[in-house]
Write an enzyme that holds these catalytic residues in place. Structure first.
Site, mmCIF file in Angstrom:
data_model
loop_
_atom_site.group_PDB
_atom_site.id
_atom_site.type_symbol
_atom_site.label_atom_id
_atom_site.label_comp_id
_atom_site.label_asym_id
_atom_site.label_seq_id
_atom_site.Cartn_x
_atom_site.Cartn_y
_atom_site.Cartn_z
ATOM 1 N N GLY A 12 35.148 -24.456 -53.867
ATOM 2 C CA GLY A 12 34.675 -23.074 -53.809
ATOM 3 C C GLY A 12 33.571 -22.707 -54.774
ATOM 4 O O GLY A 12 33.429 -21.540 -55.142
ATOM 5 N N SER A 13 32.712 -23.674 -55.137
ATOM 6 C CA SER A 13 31.616 -23.293 -56.045
ATOM 7 C C SER A 13 30.584 -22.421 -55.327
ATOM 8 O O SER A 13 29.992 -21.533 -55.950
ATOM 9 C CB SER A 13 30.963 -24.527 -56.669
ATOM 10 O OG SER A 13 30.189 -25.231 -55.738
ATOM 11 N N MET A 91 35.910 -27.383 -44.093
ATOM 12 C CA MET A 91 35.751 -28.739 -43.575
ATOM 13 C C MET A 91 36.428 -28.980 -42.213
ATOM 14 O O MET A 91 36.742 -30.113 -41.874
ATOM 15 C CB MET A 91 36.246 -29.750 -44.626
ATOM 16 C CG MET A 91 35.528 -29.635 -45.961
ATOM 17 S SD MET A 91 33.697 -29.622 -45.870
ATOM 18 C CE MET A 91 33.353 -31.381 -45.877
ATOM 19 N N ARG A 92 36.622 -27.915 -41.429
ATOM 20 C CA ARG A 92 37.108 -28.088 -40.054
ATOM 21 C C ARG A 92 35.974 -27.733 -39.099
ATOM 22 O O ARG A 92 35.286 -26.729 -39.303
ATOM 23 C CB ARG A 92 38.297 -27.160 -39.746
ATOM 24 C CG ARG A 92 39.434 -27.198 -40.729
ATOM 25 C CD ARG A 92 40.165 -28.496 -40.784
ATOM 26 N NE ARG A 92 40.789 -28.904 -39.533
ATOM 27 C CZ ARG A 92 41.470 -30.036 -39.395
ATOM 28 N NH1 ARG A 92 41.607 -30.854 -40.416
ATOM 29 N NH2 ARG A 92 42.009 -30.347 -38.237
ATOM 30 N N LEU A 94 34.553 -26.054 -36.070
ATOM 31 C CA LEU A 94 34.995 -24.903 -35.272
ATOM 32 C C LEU A 94 34.654 -25.111 -33.798
ATOM 33 O O LEU A 94 33.620 -25.693 -33.464
ATOM 34 C CB LEU A 94 34.320 -23.630 -35.799
ATOM 35 C CG LEU A 94 34.760 -23.234 -37.216
ATOM 36 C CD1 LEU A 94 33.805 -22.218 -37.816
ATOM 37 C CD2 LEU A 94 36.191 -22.694 -37.207
ATOM 38 N N ASN A 108 26.504 -21.069 -42.209
ATOM 39 C CA ASN A 108 27.042 -22.245 -42.887
ATOM 40 C C ASN A 108 26.037 -22.724 -43.919
ATOM 41 O O ASN A 108 24.831 -22.534 -43.749
ATOM 42 C CB ASN A 108 27.272 -23.365 -41.853
ATOM 43 C CG ASN A 108 27.804 -24.649 -42.477
ATOM 44 O OD1 ASN A 108 28.742 -24.618 -43.282
ATOM 45 N ND2 ASN A 108 27.214 -25.780 -42.111
ATOM 46 N N HIS A 110 24.859 -26.286 -45.671
ATOM 47 C CA HIS A 110 24.986 -27.728 -45.480
ATOM 48 C C HIS A 110 24.130 -28.439 -46.530
ATOM 49 O O HIS A 110 22.984 -28.046 -46.766
ATOM 50 C CB HIS A 110 24.529 -28.113 -44.070
ATOM 51 C CG HIS A 110 24.638 -29.587 -43.815
ATOM 52 N ND1 HIS A 110 25.841 -30.213 -43.594
ATOM 53 C CD2 HIS A 110 23.696 -30.568 -43.795
ATOM 54 C CE1 HIS A 110 25.635 -31.513 -43.422
ATOM 55 N NE2 HIS A 110 24.346 -31.748 -43.543
ATOM 56 N N ASP A 146 26.386 -28.748 -37.503
ATOM 57 C CA ASP A 146 25.212 -28.677 -38.374
ATOM 58 C C ASP A 146 23.921 -28.401 -37.606
ATOM 59 O O ASP A 146 22.836 -28.820 -38.016
ATOM 60 C CB ASP A 146 25.090 -29.943 -39.240
ATOM 61 C CG ASP A 146 26.316 -30.117 -40.130
ATOM 62 O OD1 ASP A 146 26.886 -29.094 -40.543
ATOM 63 O OD2 ASP A 146 26.710 -31.258 -40.396
ATOM 64 N N GLU A 175 22.059 -24.942 -53.783
ATOM 65 C CA GLU A 175 22.951 -24.250 -52.844
ATOM 66 C C GLU A 175 23.367 -22.897 -53.418
ATOM 67 O O GLU A 175 23.382 -21.878 -52.716
ATOM 68 C CB GLU A 175 24.211 -25.086 -52.577
ATOM 69 C CG GLU A 175 23.955 -26.388 -51.831
ATOM 70 C CD GLU A 175 25.246 -27.133 -51.515
ATOM 71 O OE1 GLU A 175 26.237 -26.492 -51.131
ATOM 72 O OE2 GLU A 175 25.260 -28.376 -51.656
HETATM 73 C C1 GAR Z 1 28.979 -28.031 -50.645
HETATM 74 O O1 GAR Z 1 28.083 -29.001 -51.133
HETATM 75 C C2 GAR Z 1 28.673 -27.695 -49.207
HETATM 76 O O2 GAR Z 1 27.301 -27.666 -48.932
HETATM 77 C C3 GAR Z 1 29.349 -28.820 -48.494
HETATM 78 O O3 GAR Z 1 30.553 -29.018 -49.175
HETATM 79 C C4 GAR Z 1 30.391 -28.614 -50.530
HETATM 80 C C5 GAR Z 1 31.438 -27.580 -50.835
HETATM 81 O O4 GAR Z 1 31.429 -27.295 -52.211
HETATM 82 N N1 GAR Z 1 29.593 -28.500 -47.122
HETATM 83 C C6 GAR Z 1 29.690 -29.415 -46.176
HETATM 84 O O5 GAR Z 1 29.584 -30.610 -46.388
HETATM 85 C C7 GAR Z 1 29.955 -28.867 -44.798
HETATM 86 N N2 GAR Z 1 30.095 -29.924 -43.871
HETATM 87 P P1 GAR Z 1 32.088 -25.963 -52.756
HETATM 88 O O6 GAR Z 1 33.510 -25.914 -52.189
HETATM 89 O O7 GAR Z 1 32.098 -26.147 -54.242
HETATM 90 O O8 GAR Z 1 31.258 -24.816 -52.297
#
Ligand code: GAR
Length: 211
Positions: A12-13, A91-92, A94, A108, A110, A146, A175
């Site tokens: 969840g950053s 990470m599911r 949809l 989203n 990515h 994506d 991000e």
């Molecule tokens: C992030 O880097 C995000 O871009 C990626 O997972 C990480 C989640 O980090 N998302 C994906 O790979 C989506 N397929 P976070 O939980 O610290 O935000």
């Protein structure tokens, strides 16, 4: 303010970056609900610390029934009055039903410069491909993984000696900068989806070209 729902599965950053942005009095969005498909996601603690409502809808409670899982999430989001759904490390994959239900109200983040490196392990694959720049993308969600109209991107250099972790850290910083920017653009009504692209209007924030 625009009512945002954030879907998470873990750390969840990116959620934290959105919580921090929403804490500013002039930010045009607020987080109405944080929804996790995992009860132990650390992001739930981040939301609680910020005083934001949370809910857990576990896919494991709906074995073999993705539609029921997604209807449960949809019901929570609607009950919270959510207007925009942000996937933040959710990470599911949809289904088209959920994606179409929330069409153009579902975004989203990515960790690559789409359309390069869709899917998982983007940093390792970027290193293996020898690209000199990597980065991240915020986009409207379409049923294909994506894919979808791009709202914001940031590029970071790939540096000599990088491994997947150092590169991921550099991308993650970007991000955290562009996800709030993208939400702001939408909340201010400055994005319009036209075909496969997003048209932006009005005064532009300094969109990130980070080198
Ligand atoms: C992030 O880097 C995000 O871009 C990626 O997972 C990480 C989640 O980090 N998302 C994906 O790979 C989506 N397929 P976070 O939980 O610290 O935000």
């Amino acid at each position: 303010p625009l009512r945002v729902g954030v879907l998470i599965s873990g750390r969840g950053s990116n959620l934290q970056a959105l919580l921090d942005a929403c804490a500013a009095p002039d930010f045009p969005a607020e987080i109405a609900l944080v929804l996790s498909n995992k009860a132990d996601a650390y992001g739930l603690e981040r939301a609680a610390s910020a005083g934001v409502p949370t809910a857990v809808v576990s896919h494991r409670d709906f074995p073999g029934d993705k539609r029921a899982f997604e209807e449960a999430m949809d019901a929570r989001l609607r009950a919270a009055g959510v207007e925009l759904v942000c996937l933040a490390g959710f990470m599911r994959l949809l289904s088209p039903w959920f994606v179409d239900t929330w069409r153009d109200r579902l975004i989203n983040i990515h960790p690559s410069l789409l359309p390069s490196f869709k899917g998982l392990d983007t940093h390792g694959r970027a290193l293996a491909a020898g690209v000199r720049f990597h980065g991240c993308t915020v986009h409207y969600v379409r049923p294909e993984m994506d894919e979808g109209p791009i709202i914001a991107q940031a590029a970071v250099p790939v540096l000599p000696g990088d491994d997947a972790h150092t590169l991921a850290d550099r991308v993650l910083e970007s991000e955290h900068r562009i996800y709030p920017q993208a939400v702001r653009l939408i909340a201010e009504g400055r994005t319009r989806v036209e075909g496969d692209r997003v048209l932006l209007s009005g005064d532009m924030p300094a969109l990130p070209a980070l080198i």
